[in-house]
Motif scaffolding. Structure first.
Motif, short mmCIF file in Angstrom:
data_model
loop_
_atom_site.label_atom_id
_atom_site.label_comp_id
_atom_site.label_asym_id
_atom_site.label_seq_id
_atom_site.Cartn_x
_atom_site.Cartn_y
_atom_site.Cartn_z
N TYR A 49 0.82 -1.21 0.00
CA TYR A 49 0.00 0.00 0.00
C TYR A 49 0.86 1.27 0.00
N PRO B 57 1.00 3.65 -3.59
CA PRO B 57 -0.08 4.63 -3.79
C PRO B 57 -0.08 5.73 -2.72
N GLN C 65 0.31 9.68 -3.62
CA GLN C 65 -0.67 10.71 -3.23
C GLN C 65 0.04 11.88 -2.54
N ASP D 224 -0.42 -3.31 -6.49
CA ASP D 224 -1.81 -2.93 -6.24
C ASP D 224 -2.34 -2.17 -7.46
N GLN E 189 -3.88 0.58 -7.69
CA GLN E 189 -3.54 2.00 -7.66
C GLN E 189 -2.07 2.22 -8.01
N THR E 190 -1.23 1.31 -7.58
CA THR E 190 0.20 1.41 -7.92
C THR E 190 0.39 1.38 -9.43
N LYS F 241 -1.73 2.21 -11.69
CA LYS F 241 -2.24 3.46 -12.28
C LYS F 241 -1.19 4.57 -12.17
#
Length: 374
Positions: free
Chosen positions: A266, A269, A273, A292, A294-295, A297
């Motif tokens: 986690y 991401p 951010q 992940d 989000q990673t 992306k």
């Protein structure tokens, strides 16, 4: 044959060598002096160790052919409910299905808040339900030692995944990433994107877990001989929100920090951010671990330069095969089958290490899709 075999993607990777089993593994090379190097675009690899693990899976399945698996009751217990582990869950349940083990006899558990009390409570439940074996990514390896000893004495098979369990009754076999190698690959990537100069901070969910300490050691070793220094190592206690706030504080108080390494799944991401909020996406480079959604992306958008990826799917899939074999064949016979596939340390069964960057993101996503992870 294991599902992973048909989807093996062979991308050449610099600095890879064959180990005794023929698998490809990143090998630390002499770092030399990289102080004058210019930043370079990263090129990744998503080869992993699937070919060898597929051979092992086939060997275990052959040894189990015709045997009674009705008494096999196994579990996969991980350390936190993160996207990273969804692939492990898919692999574990697929392994059980391919062996003909009922889904009701294959339990997957991820602590909702990554708390030790949650993990311990689940282990108590599994014992009361008659579990015959479980794989575990221990939140606190030290406190887990007593529990594992008790379980092994009762005839329950315990398999270390994700992070080794040295000094415990589960130390003889570890299925997962060679963590030092993963950290070294992350450090090499950071060295490249910073051009050998700068100051970095490391953020991680634990400063004591074996996987974390080994990765950090590998990362720091890769930076030796450069003009990159590690300014801080911060424990976010398995909390993404804490990782974000810690990164924001670091960036605000240390304007010369131009690199961040996120060790847990986690963290990537969370750091992305923080860097985005600070308006420093062009000046602060992020190297993360794991994949992940989000990673990936942030990889695609370029906020994260590269992420060192594992194969949790195979930790689940092959883990199910090993636990079933230990129950039916016994530990000694199972280890005799596993032994030819171990790394040189004699205890690590590598699930492989990869590096995903913008250049090979589509290839990695294709692999995930074919494995049913997506």
């Amino acid at each position: 044959m294991a599902a992973a075999t048909a989807v093996l993607i062979s991308l050449a990777a610099a600095g890879c060598s064959k180990n005794a089993t023929g698998s490809e593994a990143s090998t630390p090379a002499a770092s030399g002096s990289a102080g004058a190097a210019a930043p370079v675009a990263l090129a990744g690899s998503v080869t992993f160790n699937q070919a060898n693990l597929a051979k092992l899976d086939a060997a275990l399945k052959s040894a189990l052919a015709g045997k009674d698996l009705s008494k096999v009751d196994i579990a996969m217990v991980v350390n936190v409910a993160a996207d990273y582990w969804k692939a492990g869950q898919v692999g574990f349940l697929k392994g059980c299905s391919d062996l003909g083990i009922a889904k009701s006899k294959c339990t997957y558990f991820a602590p909702p808040n990554g708390k030790l009390t949650e993990q311990n409570s689940e282990l108590e439940t599994l014992r009361s339900q008659g579990v015959t074996g479980y794989s575990i990514s221990a939140i606190d390896p030290t406190s887990a030692a007593g529990t594992i000893h008790t379980d092994v004495q009762k005839g329950i098979d315990v398999l270390a995944i994700d992070s080794p369990l040295p000094g415990t009754d589960a130390a003889s076999l570890y299925l997962g990433t060679p963590n030092y190698t993963a950290g070294y690959q992350a450090g090499t990537a950071m060295k490249q994107v910073l051009g050998g100069k700068g100051k970095v901070a490391i953020l991680v969910g634990s400063l004591t877990a074996s996987n974390a300490t080994q990765r950090i050691q590998g990362f720091e070793d890769a930076l030796k001989g450069t003009q990159i220094t590690v300014a801080q190592k911060v424990n976010d206690n398995l909390q993404a929100s804490t990782a974000t706030s810690d990164a924001e504080t670091i960036l605000a108080n240390n304007p010369d920090v131009n690199g961040l390494y996120g060790v847990y799944s986690y963290d990537g991401p969370a750091l992305a951010q923080a860097v985005t909020s600070a308006g420093k996406t062009s000046s602060v480079h992020i190297v993360s671990d794991d994949s992940d959604a989000q990673t990936l992306k942030f990889i695609q958008s370029g906020v994260i330069s590269g992420t060192v990826v594992q194969m949790p799917y195979q930790q689940g899939y092959t883990g199910a095969y090993i636990l079933a074999a230990e129950k039916v064949l016994g530990k000694d016979k199972t280890m005799a089958i596993v032994k030819p596939y171990l790394e040189k340390d004699g205890s690590t069964l590598s699930s492989g290490v990869g590096l995903v960057t913008q250049s090979d993101l589509s290839a990695y996503q294709s692999l995930e899709s074919q494995l049913g992870i997506g």
